[in-house]
Enzyme design. Structure first.
Site, PDB file in Angstrom:
ATOM      1  N   ASP A  37       0.954  -1.137  -0.003  1.00  0.00           N
ATOM      2  CA  ASP A  37      -0.067   0.008  -0.163  1.00  0.00           C
ATOM      3  C   ASP A  37       0.924   1.127  -0.130  1.00  0.00           C
ATOM      4  O   ASP A  37       2.059   1.125   0.410  1.00  0.00           O
ATOM      5  CB  ASP A  37      -0.939   0.062   1.319  1.00  0.00           C
ATOM      6  N   TYR A 152     -12.876   6.684 -14.222  1.00  0.00           N
ATOM      7  CA  TYR A 152     -13.053   5.539 -13.332  1.00  0.00           C
ATOM      8  C   TYR A 152     -13.706   4.193 -14.149  1.00  0.00           C
ATOM      9  O   TYR A 152     -12.985   3.413 -14.235  1.00  0.00           O
ATOM     10  CB  TYR A 152     -13.869   5.966 -12.128  1.00  0.00           C
ATOM     11  N   THR A 189     -16.921   0.976   1.902  1.00  0.00           N
ATOM     12  CA  THR A 189     -15.504   1.251   2.422  1.00  0.00           C
ATOM     13  C   THR A 189     -15.381   2.850   2.453  1.00  0.00           C
ATOM     14  O   THR A 189     -16.027   3.402   2.073  1.00  0.00           O
ATOM     15  CB  THR A 189     -14.647   0.678   1.103  1.00  0.00           C
ATOM     16  N   THR A 192     -15.990   4.851  -0.693  1.00  0.00           N
ATOM     17  CA  THR A 192     -17.462   5.586  -0.958  1.00  0.00           C
ATOM     18  C   THR A 192     -17.994   6.158   0.444  1.00  0.00           C
ATOM     19  O   THR A 192     -19.066   6.814   0.184  1.00  0.00           O
ATOM     20  CB  THR A 192     -18.434   4.080  -1.240  1.00  0.00           C
TER      21      THR A 192
HETATM   22  N1  LIG Z   1     -15.959   0.345  -2.698  1.00  0.00           N
HETATM   23  C1  LIG Z   1     -16.670   0.174  -3.608  1.00  0.00           C
HETATM   24  O1  LIG Z   1     -17.879   0.404  -3.924  1.00  0.00           O
HETATM   25  C2  LIG Z   1     -16.033  -0.285  -5.133  1.00  0.00           C
HETATM   26  C3  LIG Z   1     -16.857  -0.922  -5.760  1.00  0.00           C
HETATM   27  C4  LIG Z   1     -16.331  -1.359  -6.999  1.00  0.00           C
HETATM   28  C5  LIG Z   1     -15.004  -1.493  -7.163  1.00  0.00           C
HETATM   29  N2  LIG Z   1     -14.102  -1.060  -6.184  1.00  0.00           N
HETATM   30  C6  LIG Z   1     -12.663  -1.163  -6.430  1.00  0.00           C
HETATM   31  O2  LIG Z   1     -12.299  -1.923  -5.303  1.00  0.00           O
HETATM   32  C7  LIG Z   1     -10.999  -1.649  -4.924  1.00  0.00           C
HETATM   33  C8  LIG Z   1     -10.539  -1.022  -3.391  1.00  0.00           C
HETATM   34  O3  LIG Z   1     -11.700  -0.116  -3.316  1.00  0.00           O
HETATM   35  P1  LIG Z   1     -11.904   0.184  -1.685  1.00  0.00           P
HETATM   36  O4  LIG Z   1     -13.370   0.686  -1.945  1.00  0.00           O
HETATM   37  O5  LIG Z   1     -11.350  -0.748  -0.770  1.00  0.00           O
HETATM   38  O6  LIG Z   1     -10.932   1.645  -1.417  1.00  0.00           O
HETATM   39  P2  LIG Z   1     -10.310   2.376  -0.366  1.00  0.00           P
HETATM   40  O7  LIG Z   1     -10.188   3.588  -0.639  1.00  0.00           O
HETATM   41  O8  LIG Z   1     -10.975   1.679   1.058  1.00  0.00           O
HETATM   42  O9  LIG Z   1      -8.907   1.289  -0.340  1.00  0.00           O
HETATM   43  C9  LIG Z   1      -8.121   1.733  -1.378  1.00  0.00           C
HETATM   44  C10 LIG Z   1      -6.472   1.472  -0.923  1.00  0.00           C
HETATM   45  O10 LIG Z   1      -5.731   1.606  -1.988  1.00  0.00           O
HETATM   46  C11 LIG Z   1      -4.503   2.292  -1.801  1.00  0.00           C
HETATM   47  N3  LIG Z   1      -3.973   2.990  -2.790  1.00  0.00           N
HETATM   48  C12 LIG Z   1      -4.559   4.039  -3.494  1.00  0.00           C
HETATM   49  N4  LIG Z   1      -3.536   4.463  -4.451  1.00  0.00           N
HETATM   50  C13 LIG Z   1      -2.447   3.562  -4.120  1.00  0.00           C
HETATM   51  C14 LIG Z   1      -1.476   3.506  -5.261  1.00  0.00           C
HETATM   52  N5  LIG Z   1      -1.100   4.220  -6.117  1.00  0.00           N
HETATM   53  N6  LIG Z   1      -0.580   2.378  -4.904  1.00  0.00           N
HETATM   54  C15 LIG Z   1      -0.706   1.512  -3.764  1.00  0.00           C
HETATM   55  N7  LIG Z   1      -1.910   1.843  -2.916  1.00  0.00           N
HETATM   56  C16 LIG Z   1      -2.776   2.743  -3.044  1.00  0.00           C
HETATM   57  C17 LIG Z   1      -4.975   3.197  -0.374  1.00  0.00           C
HETATM   58  O11 LIG Z   1      -4.047   3.423   0.230  1.00  0.00           O
HETATM   59  C18 LIG Z   1      -6.162   2.207   0.345  1.00  0.00           C
HETATM   60  O12 LIG Z   1      -5.628   1.492   1.432  1.00  0.00           O
HETATM   61  C19 LIG Z   1     -10.538  -0.248  -5.698  1.00  0.00           C
HETATM   62  O13 LIG Z   1      -9.996  -0.917  -7.176  1.00  0.00           O
HETATM   63  C20 LIG Z   1     -11.731   0.169  -6.087  1.00  0.00           C
HETATM   64  O14 LIG Z   1     -12.097   0.881  -7.453  1.00  0.00           O
HETATM   65  C21 LIG Z   1     -14.762  -0.508  -5.047  1.00  0.00           C
END
Ligand SMILES: NC(=O)c1ccc[n+]([C@@H]2O[C@H](COP(=O)([O-])OP(=O)(O)OC[C@H]3O[C@@H](n4cnc5c(N)ncnc54)[C@H](O)[C@@H]3O)[C@@H](O)[C@H]2O)c1
Length: 241
Positions: A37, A152, A189, A192
């Protein structure tokens, strides 16, 4: 025997949300977790809670040199890489007219370049030890128009295509590497700010990070040994409408 017993599993963005739920699921199932991370403080705290043999890797997924060094460190420490979850991602909420080139490139760098670099370097490392499993975290937004999320949604469509192409490449190479994607709907998360179970107009209830982690766990494990190039939608029927 856990479902991930002794598998060396690198999870990007493992400090928060879906990545955090995935690292916990892998560790619970006997996996050796490498949490990668940008957020070093949060990542190290999670790893401290998981205990040995879990470890933290400072990684910016947009940095190819960091991927090369990071995977080399994992292989040096644990002997191999079995699983990569390309989960790190960022959200951007602007439409096609208002999105600047700078914003487009920022989102593409993390959400599309990151998984590409992960696949590129993990396939090579996994092929050397007879195979492995890559799971790319895309989104239901890769399937349809999402006006307030132009960069996105496009970045997640890249991930869907990258996954299929990587899977076919690996199958043709007979290198034992599988590559699949998961496509979550709205999940509670920090990204969102939703609560698990929160009702969303026209979309039903928001899911929990564990709902996605369970799908990732299946695809990463040997239970999915014949599953390659597939897209697992985890959205409680939103895209089925
Ligand atoms: N939460 C949702 O509703 C949802 C829906 C569809 C897809 N996603 C996808 O799921 C994945 C996780 O999302 P989440 O909701 O858990 O997000 P989150 O923001 O809770 O966690 C994302 C993590 O990625 C890390 N991160 C960001 N940029 C980075 C980089 N350049 N290098 C390394 N680490 C980095 C952040 O520090 C964080 O710990 C993402 O790819 C997101 O697009 C999320």
């Amino acid at each position: 025997m856990g479902r991930m017993q002794d598998k060396v599993c690198l999870v990007t963005g493992g400090a928060s949300g879906i990545g955090l739920a995935t690292t916990k699921a892998f560790a619970r199932e006997g996996g050796i977790v490498v949490l990668a991370d940008l957020d070093e403080a949060a990542g190290r705290e999670v790893v401290g809670g998981l205990g040995e043999p879990a470890s933290f890797l400072a990684l910016d997924v947009t940095d190819e040199a960091a991927w090369e060094t990071g995977i080399a460190q994992v292989v040096a420490r644990y002997g191999r890489l079995d699983v990569l979850v390309n989960n790190a991602g960022i959200l951007s909420g602007t439409d096609v007219v208002s999105t600047t080139m700078e914003e487009w490139r920022r989102v593409m760098a993390v959400n599309a370049d990151g998984p590409f670099l992960g696949c590129k370097h993990a396939v090579a490392a996994m092929a050397e030890v007879g195979g492995g499993s890559i799971v790319n975290v895309a989104s239901m937004a890769s399937y349809s128009g999402a006006p307030p999320l132009v960069a996105y949604a496009a970045s997640k469509a890249v991930v869907r295509s990258l996954t299929q192409t990587t899977a076919v490449y690996c199958m043709d190479q007979r290198n034992g590497v599988r590559c699949n994607s998961v496509h979550p709907g709205p999940i509670a998360t920090p990204m969102t700010g939703l609560q698990s179970g929160q009702e969303l107009p026209g979309l039903g209830a928001a899911g929990a990070p564990e709902d996605v982690a369970n799908g990732i766990l299946y695809l990463a494990s040997d239970e999915a040994r014949h599953v390659n190039g597939t897209a697992l939608v985890i959205d409680n029927a939103i895209t089925a409408r």
